[in-house]
Enzyme design. Structure first.
Site, PDB file in Angstrom:
ATOM      1  N   ALA A 158     -32.212 -61.558 -33.812  1.00 53.56           N
ATOM      2  CA  ALA A 158     -32.901 -61.904 -32.509  1.00 53.56           C
ATOM      3  C   ALA A 158     -31.736 -61.761 -30.971  1.00 53.56           C
ATOM      4  O   ALA A 158     -32.254 -61.786 -29.934  1.00 53.56           O
ATOM      5  CB  ALA A 158     -32.165 -64.003 -32.144  1.00 53.56           C
TER       6      ALA A 158
ATOM      7  N   LYS B  45     -45.080 -59.126 -26.293  1.00 56.73           N
ATOM      8  CA  LYS B  45     -45.272 -58.876 -25.364  1.00 56.73           C
ATOM      9  C   LYS B  45     -45.508 -57.610 -26.062  1.00 56.73           C
ATOM     10  O   LYS B  45     -45.871 -56.081 -25.840  1.00 56.73           O
ATOM     11  CB  LYS B  45     -44.073 -58.819 -24.387  1.00 56.73           C
ATOM     12  CG  LYS B  45     -44.119 -59.536 -23.254  1.00 56.73           C
ATOM     13  CD  LYS B  45     -43.128 -59.659 -22.401  1.00 56.73           C
ATOM     14  CE  LYS B  45     -43.177 -61.304 -21.428  1.00 56.73           C
ATOM     15  NZ  LYS B  45     -43.413 -62.457 -22.094  1.00 56.73           N
TER      16      LYS B  45
ATOM     17  N   GLY C  11     -37.968 -73.464 -21.380  1.00 56.84           N
ATOM     18  CA  GLY C  11     -36.911 -73.449 -20.945  1.00 56.84           C
ATOM     19  C   GLY C  11     -35.909 -72.557 -21.486  1.00 56.84           C
ATOM     20  O   GLY C  11     -34.297 -72.320 -21.408  1.00 56.84           O
TER      21      GLY C  11
ATOM     22  N   THR D 209     -46.245 -65.033  -9.170  1.00 53.97           N
ATOM     23  CA  THR D 209     -46.725 -63.424  -9.186  1.00 53.97           C
ATOM     24  C   THR D 209     -47.788 -63.498  -9.239  1.00 53.97           C
ATOM     25  O   THR D 209     -48.130 -62.578  -8.346  1.00 53.97           O
ATOM     26  CB  THR D 209     -46.261 -63.079 -10.481  1.00 53.97           C
ATOM     27  OG1 THR D 209     -46.766 -63.822 -12.137  1.00 53.97           O
ATOM     28  CG2 THR D 209     -44.628 -62.977 -10.448  1.00 53.97           C
TER      29      THR D 209
ATOM     30  N   VAL E 173     -24.703 -54.813 -30.636  1.00 54.20           N
ATOM     31  CA  VAL E 173     -25.769 -53.765 -32.264  1.00 54.20           C
ATOM     32  C   VAL E 173     -26.067 -53.039 -32.227  1.00 54.20           C
ATOM     33  O   VAL E 173     -26.408 -51.626 -33.178  1.00 54.20           O
ATOM     34  CB  VAL E 173     -27.280 -54.909 -31.680  1.00 54.20           C
ATOM     35  CG1 VAL E 173     -27.234 -56.319 -32.752  1.00 54.20           C
ATOM     36  CG2 VAL E 173     -28.271 -55.178 -31.245  1.00 54.20           C
TER      37      VAL E 173
END
Length: 636
Positions: free
Chosen positions: A388, A434, A474, A496, A367
């Site tokens: 995506a 995020k 997954g 973490t 892209v």
């Protein structure tokens, strides 16, 4: 007669077996005919010898036998695998016996007396009914003895002890459990399980038997019954149960240290079939997954069916599932665009195998290459675009921030510009939680893409929208495959931070909602998917260890490594300035953002583009100037 199968001469064995069955049928037929007369005469042997009944039966024995053989042949009685026979085969056998008895009586009363020039045969009026009942009963006992013999032979050793079979508890005494139990009992060669007890929450079933297996109580009786019956394995067969109920049962079962296997939920069963082959090990998705997502198929079909659909990043976790679900909605053409040839090849072969009618085109390219993107749009003119393709690994992008911007932001810009230029109808951008108040460059790049999509919605006739959701179970690079690999290696499992939490959703349900959101597109929306309750990653690790048959901190250690560069303790789906607006689907919401100054934003993008092409070191600071919610973490 030795009927042991000779594998070197299967046809000879088959003929020999049929001959044996025919001889056995002849014996059963004539023996039950004689027994019928004895029953009718109340076993009075004097009357039996003096009556004409026995003589008449014996005269026509040969004809009756031949007629019965022909009827059984017509009903394929000699071709049925009686080792696996059920109710249907029992009805077929009963019908054949009824026809044989009826024809026998008619022939004895009408046809043969005329041929032989004798009067009607004298028989008791009750003879046909008694003869049928005894004949059908004897045939059923003989035929189904195959099944009983093989089940006993496989299930038990010579001394009566169980031979190689795991004592198994079946959870679910409903229709699915009954079908699975029958399959387990009818196909002893294909399973190592011996069902010894059944658990069902219906109190009215407790103390009753299903296929001769006791129903011993509800879910709270599981630990006690595991100990009582020395259970080694548990099979959960409640495909219609809610996710919450399934989770509660699995968590109880986990305390027993038995191997857990499950029959998938109804929506996961292909064709709704319940069989041994559908059983699989319990996976973490069974504990985290929610009830099946309901989407409006007609709405999805309305904008996908008969259209050319382009999926960028079509070989990735989300992109490949988009392709699978789009293929089910009858697109005119599906175009997959991906830079990774192995991923593209894998989804290509899968779709060609499962959807032979699909007009599929798989193209390799990036892209980031504006000319290549333009060529794809010019040739295929996609009506619907799902974008995506993206870099998504947070720690890796922190070390290569310019690459994150080049691929995510300007790759998106290339695809969006082409969609506008070639008049695509709908453009759906796959975003992430995020992007909300980002603390890493990957999240900030996704937030920039959302702003880019909204800016295009102001100037284009194409409906540009974004869909924002959290982690998918997954997916490539997600924590679950990593934990599985670490557990397989014997640990340690790395977490973490003990308090870190994340939202999770299965890939199929996330993609279903993405498709549904596309139907709601009007331009400029940020669709936000309901991710359910957040999950502590520490709890996730411990559950995965237990599902693997180990004890956390004892067999497999958990090691806390500290937050990675750019990582937050928790993710958000909504920013403070956003307000939620409902859609017809209660799992999809619209977060309305503040207006964007398109001209100013385009100027900022131009400067950012030049900076990342020059690989400037201060790229994060430049991004923060455009995305005010981006907080640059000091990871030194």
């Amino acid at each position: 007669m030795d009927l042991k199968k000779n594998t070197q001469h299967p046809r000879a064995y088959a003929k020999l077996k049929i001959l044996f069955l025919m001889l056995a049928d002849a014996v059963i037929l004539n023996a039950t005919n004689i027994l019928t007369i004895l029953v009718r005469l109340e076993f009075n042997l004097v009357n039996f010898e003096e009556s004409p009944f026995l003589h008449n039966i014996l005269i026509y024995a040969a004809v009756n036998t031949v007629c019965t053989w022909l009827i059984f042949k017509f009903f394929n009685i000699y071709k049925i695998l009686w080792e696996y026979a059920g109710i249907l085969e029992a009805f077929i056998l009963a019908g054949a016996c009824a026809l044989s008895t009826s024809l026998q009586y008619v022939v004895m009363q009408t046809v043969l007396p005329n041929i032989m020039d004798i009067g009607p045969v004298v028989l008791p009026r009750s003879y046909p009914i008694l003869a049928f009942l005894l004949f059908a009963l004897a045939e059923a006992l003989f035929r189904f003895s195959y099944r009983l013999r093989d089940m006993a032979r496989i299930s038990y050793g010579k001394k009566g002890s169980v031979s190689g079979k795991a004592a198994t508890m079946l959870i679910g005494g409903g229709q699915a459990g009954a079908l699975l139990l029958r399959d387990l009992q009818n196909n002893p060669y294909s399973s190592h399980n011996r069902i010894v007890c059944i658990i069902d929450d219906d109190p009215q079933k407790k103390g009753r038997f299903l296929n001769n297996i006791p129903i011993v109580g509800g879910r709270h009786a599981i630990p006690a019954m595991v100990e009582k019956y020395e259970i080694e394995e548990i099979i959960i067969a409640i495909p219609g149960a809610t996710s919450q109920s399934r989770r509660e049962i699995i968590e109880i079962c986990q305390e027993t240290n038995c191997r857990l296997r499950i029959l998938p939920a109804l929506y996961q069963l292909a064709g709704g079939e319940v069989s041994i082959q559908k059983i699989r090990d319990v996976e973490i998705e069974d504990l985290l997954g929610r009830d099946s997502v309901k989407v409006n198929v007609d709405e999805i079909m309305g904008y996908v069916s008969g259209k050319t659909v382009l999926v960028t990043g079509g070989g990735g976790s989300i992109g490949s599932e988009l392709c699978r679900q789009i293929a089910k909605h009858a697109p005119k053409k599906l175009v997959i665009f991906d830079i990774y040839e192995n991923n593209a090849y894998a989804i290509q072969q899968e779709l060609l195998a499962n959807h032979r009618e699909l007009d599929l085109e798989v193209l390799i390219g990036s892209v980031r290459d504006a000319d290549r993107v333009d060529m794809v749009f010019a040739q295929y003119r996609p009506d619907v675009v799902y974008h995506a393709a993206a870099h998504k690994h947070v720690p890796l992008m922190e070390k290569s921030p310019n690459e994150a911007i080049k691929n995510n932001v300007f790759g998106t810009k290339n695809v969006a510009a082409a969609a506008d230029r070639y008049h695509s109808s709908v453009f759906v951008f796959i975003s992430t939680d995020k992007a909300v108040n980002p603390t890493n460059i990957m999240g900030a790049s996704k937030r920039l893409c959302e702003m880019l999509i909204q800016s295009y919605s102001h100037i284009s006739k194409t409906k540009f929208v974004a869909v924002r959701f959290g982690n998918v179970l997954g997916s490539n690079g997600s924590v679950i495959p990593l934990f599985r690999k670490q557990i397989k290696a014997g640990g340690p499992v790395t977490v973490t931070h003990k308090d870190i939490i994340r939202y999770f959703m299965t890939i199929p349900e996330a993609v279903s909602l993405v498709l549904q959101a596309g139907a709601y597109a009007r331009g400029g929306e940020i669709f936000i998917l309901d991710m359910g309750k957040p999950v502590r990653i520490d709890d996730l690790a411990r559950k995965m260890i237990k599902l693997s048959g180990f004890e956390p901190d004892t067999d497999i250690k958990i090691q806390y490594t500290g937050l990675r560069p750019g990582e937050k303790l928790y993710e958000e789906l909504l920013m403070s300035e956003e307000g939620l607006k409902k859609t017809p689907n209660n799992l999809i919401f619209i977060g309305k953002l503040s207006d964007i100054d398109v001209d100013q934003f385009q100027k900022q993008l131009a400067l950012l583009h030049q900076a990342c092409e020059d690989n400037l070191a201060n790229i994060k600071e430049l991004v923060a100037d455009i995305v005010p919610t981006y907080t640059i973490k000091d990871d030194k």
